[in-house]
Design a protein around this motif. Structure first.
Motif: not given
Length: 282
Positions: A45-67
């Protein structure tokens, strides 16, 4: 209708009441489960979202999917919010990029199951309360200046803490835990998270910051993976609606609590469990 009455017509269209376009959000534990559901609702819905977590690989994968879902943007930041220092480090990193935060979702959490007579102190109580309770406090305090900036009583900043119906229903032994084990500290921590949310709401209302807690029932997540894989039929049988929750259920509440439509709600603990905490099928 007079011209004066027409000029006072309230903006009640969906985009005015429930839109989050252009808002800046922080979601801890945003790589999986309920945190990812919140992040997805905001990004789509057009927001900028910073997502944070301990493990960078699943975190970046989630960010890529969300993007890929857009039209908003997801940004991954590796962080461990289980300590005050870890919360401060994440807040400092956010502050490097943003001067204003509209929405903070404190979602990071953990559970621990063990037998009643052999429940560990460090893993079962200390570490769990650090993440499930203390991080809510230190993340909110750490971003207080960014939340308060430019906020008003009709457009307040939002803090949304993820609690659980486990903090309402005092059952530690259930199909989500392994046989002979109970999540004794988890229920206590979620009750504390809900009460802390009300305490913060009372203190921050005058600073145009609302604080509410969401109390989910059974939703797909890492915490519920064991129970759903072993006892999904039994869990569904306890649900008055005949199913567990999904991303659309959580996304709808995420948008509501972050929007103009919820600007006059603070200190609430909202169950989203299909009526399971009522104790009987509807």
């Amino acid at each position: 209708m007079s011209n004066r009455a027409a000029s006072q017509k309230p903006s009640l269209d969906v985009s005015s009441l429930y839109g989050v376009k252009g808002k800046v959000c922080v979601v801890t534990g945003g790589a999986t489960g309920i945190g990812k559901m919140f992040a997805a609702a905001y990004v789509q819905n057009g927001a900028k979202v910073y997502i944070a977590s301990r493990k960078i690989q699943p975190l970046q994968a989630a960010a890529d999917e969300l993007n890929s879902w857009g039209p908003g943007k997801a940004i991954a930041i590796q962080a461990d919010v289980s300590s005050k220092a870890g919360c401060k480090a994440l807040c400092d990193e956010i502050r490097k990029h943003e001067s204003k935060i509209h929405i903070l979702v404190n979602n990071s959490g953990v559970s621990w199951g063990a037998s009643l007579n052999d429940f560990p102190e460090k893993e079962g109580w200390d570490n769990l309360f650090s993440l499930n309770v203390k991080s809510l406090f230190y993340m909110t305090v750490g971003l207080l200046d960014l939340l308060e900036k430019d906020s008003t009583n009709t457009e307040p900043a939002r803090v949304i803490n993820i609690s659980s119906v486990a903090g309402i229903v005092p059952i530690a032994e259930n199909p989500l835990s392994a046989p002979g084990q109970g999540t004794w500290s988890y229920a206590a921590s979620k009750s504390a998270a809900s009460h802390l949310s009300r305490s913060l709401a009372a203190s921050l209302a005058g600073r145009s910051i609302t604080v509410n807690a969401v109390a989910p029932g059974v939703f797909p997540s890492r915490m519920t993976a064991f129970g759903l894989s072993k006892h999904e039929d039994k869990l569904v049988a306890t649900q008055p609606t005949g199913r567990v929750g999904d991303a659309q259920d959580m996304g709808g509440l995420a948008l509501f609590l972050a929007s103009r439509g919820a600007a006059h709600i603070t200190g609430a603990v909202i169950p989203i469990d299909g009526g399971a905490s009522l104790g009987a099928k509807l």
